[in-house]
Design a protein around this motif. Sequence first.
Motif, mmCIF file in Angstrom:
data_model
loop_
_atom_site.group_PDB
_atom_site.id
_atom_site.type_symbol
_atom_site.label_atom_id
_atom_site.label_comp_id
_atom_site.label_asym_id
_atom_site.label_seq_id
_atom_site.Cartn_x
_atom_site.Cartn_y
_atom_site.Cartn_z
ATOM 1 N N ARG A 176 3.306 -8.690 0.832
ATOM 2 C CA ARG A 176 2.527 -9.921 0.695
ATOM 3 C C ARG A 176 1.403 -9.868 -0.321
ATOM 4 N NH1 ARG A 176 0.953 -11.136 6.641
ATOM 5 N NH2 ARG A 176 2.137 -9.346 7.292
ATOM 6 N N VAL A 177 0.874 -8.696 -0.607
ATOM 7 C CA VAL A 177 -0.274 -8.590 -1.510
ATOM 8 C C VAL A 177 0.124 -8.008 -2.860
ATOM 9 C CG1 VAL A 177 -2.580 -7.624 -1.822
ATOM 10 C CG2 VAL A 177 -1.866 -8.401 0.439
ATOM 11 N N ALA A 178 0.753 -6.845 -2.844
ATOM 12 C CA ALA A 178 1.075 -6.149 -4.094
ATOM 13 C C ALA A 178 1.999 -6.960 -4.997
ATOM 14 C CB ALA A 178 1.697 -4.790 -3.786
ATOM 15 N N VAL A 179 2.754 -7.884 -4.424
ATOM 16 C CA VAL A 179 3.691 -8.692 -5.217
ATOM 17 C C VAL A 179 3.030 -9.899 -5.887
ATOM 18 C CG1 VAL A 179 5.698 -7.997 -3.872
ATOM 19 C CG2 VAL A 179 4.400 -10.019 -3.180
ATOM 20 N N ARG A 180 1.797 -10.197 -5.530
ATOM 21 C CA ARG A 180 1.111 -11.344 -6.145
ATOM 22 C C ARG A 180 0.865 -11.086 -7.629
ATOM 23 N NH1 ARG A 180 -3.647 -12.933 -1.837
ATOM 24 N NH2 ARG A 180 -2.282 -13.175 -0.040
ATOM 25 N N SER A 181 1.044 -12.115 -8.421
ATOM 26 C CA SER A 181 0.847 -11.954 -9.867
ATOM 27 C C SER A 181 -0.610 -11.653 -10.200
ATOM 28 C CB SER A 181 1.322 -13.200 -10.614
ATOM 29 O OG SER A 181 0.582 -14.329 -10.202
ATOM 30 N N SER A 182 -1.531 -12.062 -9.351
ATOM 31 C CA SER A 182 -2.954 -11.825 -9.600
ATOM 32 C C SER A 182 -3.402 -10.420 -9.190
ATOM 33 C CB SER A 182 -3.805 -12.852 -8.850
ATOM 34 O OG SER A 182 -3.615 -12.733 -7.447
ATOM 35 N N PHE A 183 -2.575 -9.706 -8.405
ATOM 36 C CA PHE A 183 -2.966 -8.380 -7.934
ATOM 37 C C PHE A 183 -2.777 -7.363 -9.053
ATOM 38 C CE2 PHE A 183 -2.737 -4.449 -5.440
ATOM 39 C CZ PHE A 183 -3.861 -4.643 -4.643
ATOM 40 N N PRO A 184 -3.691 -6.387 -9.163
ATOM 41 C CA PRO A 184 -3.578 -5.370 -10.223
ATOM 42 C C PRO A 184 -2.229 -4.651 -10.184
ATOM 43 C CG PRO A 184 -5.655 -5.142 -9.052
ATOM 44 C CD PRO A 184 -4.849 -6.159 -8.303
ATOM 45 N N PRO A 233 0.307 -1.552 -10.500
ATOM 46 C CA PRO A 233 0.166 -0.126 -10.182
ATOM 47 C C PRO A 233 0.533 0.767 -11.369
ATOM 48 C CG PRO A 233 2.249 -0.916 -9.360
ATOM 49 C CD PRO A 233 1.515 -2.122 -9.924
ATOM 50 N N MET A 234 0.086 1.997 -11.272
ATOM 51 C CA MET A 234 0.522 3.033 -12.194
ATOM 52 C C MET A 234 1.628 3.779 -11.453
ATOM 53 S SD MET A 234 -1.532 6.340 -13.697
ATOM 54 C CE MET A 234 -2.011 6.903 -12.076
ATOM 55 N N ALA A 235 2.762 3.952 -12.105
ATOM 56 C CA ALA A 235 3.883 4.649 -11.470
ATOM 57 C C ALA A 235 3.896 6.110 -11.913
ATOM 58 C CB ALA A 235 5.183 3.979 -11.834
ATOM 59 N N ILE A 236 3.955 6.990 -10.937
ATOM 60 C CA ILE A 236 4.103 8.421 -11.192
ATOM 61 C C ILE A 236 5.361 8.832 -10.444
ATOM 62 C CG2 ILE A 236 3.115 10.706 -10.888
ATOM 63 C CD1 ILE A 236 0.362 9.409 -10.941
ATOM 64 N N GLY A 237 6.449 8.977 -11.176
ATOM 65 C CA GLY A 237 7.732 9.226 -10.528
ATOM 66 C C GLY A 237 8.082 8.016 -9.680
ATOM 67 N N SER A 238 8.358 8.237 -8.422
ATOM 68 C CA SER A 238 8.681 7.127 -7.522
ATOM 69 C C SER A 238 7.448 6.591 -6.795
ATOM 70 C CB SER A 238 9.716 7.568 -6.491
ATOM 71 O OG SER A 238 9.182 8.604 -5.689
ATOM 72 N N LYS A 239 6.290 7.233 -7.001
ATOM 73 C CA LYS A 239 5.040 6.802 -6.362
ATOM 74 C C LYS A 239 4.335 5.748 -7.179
ATOM 75 C CE LYS A 239 2.529 9.632 -3.365
ATOM 76 N NZ LYS A 239 1.525 10.586 -3.072
ATOM 77 N N LYS A 240 3.740 4.795 -6.499
ATOM 78 C CA LYS A 240 2.909 3.794 -7.159
ATOM 79 C C LYS A 240 1.483 3.956 -6.661
ATOM 80 C CE LYS A 240 6.497 0.383 -7.794
ATOM 81 N NZ LYS A 240 6.939 -0.973 -7.518
ATOM 82 N N LEU A 241 0.545 3.919 -7.598
ATOM 83 C CA LEU A 241 -0.876 4.047 -7.264
ATOM 84 C C LEU A 241 -1.642 2.926 -7.937
ATOM 85 C CD1 LEU A 241 -1.254 7.893 -7.831
ATOM 86 C CD2 LEU A 241 -0.990 6.715 -5.645
ATOM 87 N N TRP A 242 -2.651 2.391 -7.226
ATOM 88 C CA TRP A 242 -3.460 1.302 -7.736
ATOM 89 C C TRP A 242 -4.874 1.789 -8.013
ATOM 90 C CZ3 TRP A 242 0.492 0.901 -4.402
ATOM 91 C CH2 TRP A 242 1.440 -0.104 -4.625
ATOM 92 N N ASN A 243 -5.465 1.288 -9.082
ATOM 93 C CA ASN A 243 -6.823 1.649 -9.440
ATOM 94 C C ASN A 243 -7.778 1.063 -8.413
ATOM 95 O OD1 ASN A 243 -9.475 0.725 -10.962
ATOM 96 N ND2 ASN A 243 -8.707 2.596 -11.911
ATOM 97 N N ARG A 244 -8.591 1.914 -7.789
ATOM 98 C CA ARG A 244 -9.498 1.489 -6.711
ATOM 99 C C ARG A 244 -10.441 0.394 -7.173
ATOM 100 N NH1 ARG A 244 -14.290 1.756 -4.644
ATOM 101 N NH2 ARG A 244 -14.617 2.164 -2.454
ATOM 102 N N GLU A 245 -11.042 0.573 -8.338
ATOM 103 C CA GLU A 245 -12.004 -0.405 -8.852
ATOM 104 C C GLU A 245 -11.348 -1.780 -9.050
ATOM 105 O OE1 GLU A 245 -14.452 -0.586 -12.923
ATOM 106 O OE2 GLU A 245 -14.769 1.265 -11.767
ATOM 107 N N ALA A 246 -10.125 -1.798 -9.554
ATOM 108 C CA ALA A 246 -9.409 -3.058 -9.774
ATOM 109 C C ALA A 246 -9.048 -3.735 -8.451
ATOM 110 C CB ALA A 246 -8.158 -2.817 -10.615
#
Length: 84
Positions: free
Chosen positions: A46-54, A56-69
């Motif tokens: 519901r959140v990560a798929v929003r176009s307005s949401f930052p 993610p950076m993909a590292i292999g199969s992992k996705k990580l989001w910038n905390r500040e963003a």
Amino acid sequence: MADEIDVNTIAAMARDAEWLSADACAFILGLTTRGGKINRRAFLERVAVRSSFPRPMAIGSKKLWNREAVVAWADDEARISRAS
């Protein structure tokens, strides 16, 4: 979830990390199940798929989001909600 991380670990990750996992993002955004557990699925569906949401950076199969963003996005959403 076979690899369930306890809430204290996720809270520490969310507070101290520059890059956040989906669990840490859900924690920061207050997404929990009725039982009080962190709701990773709600964040991803519901959140990560929003176009307005930052994005993610993909590292292999992992996705990580910038905390500040993520925090800035949450603040913007709260402002928009209050203005409505």
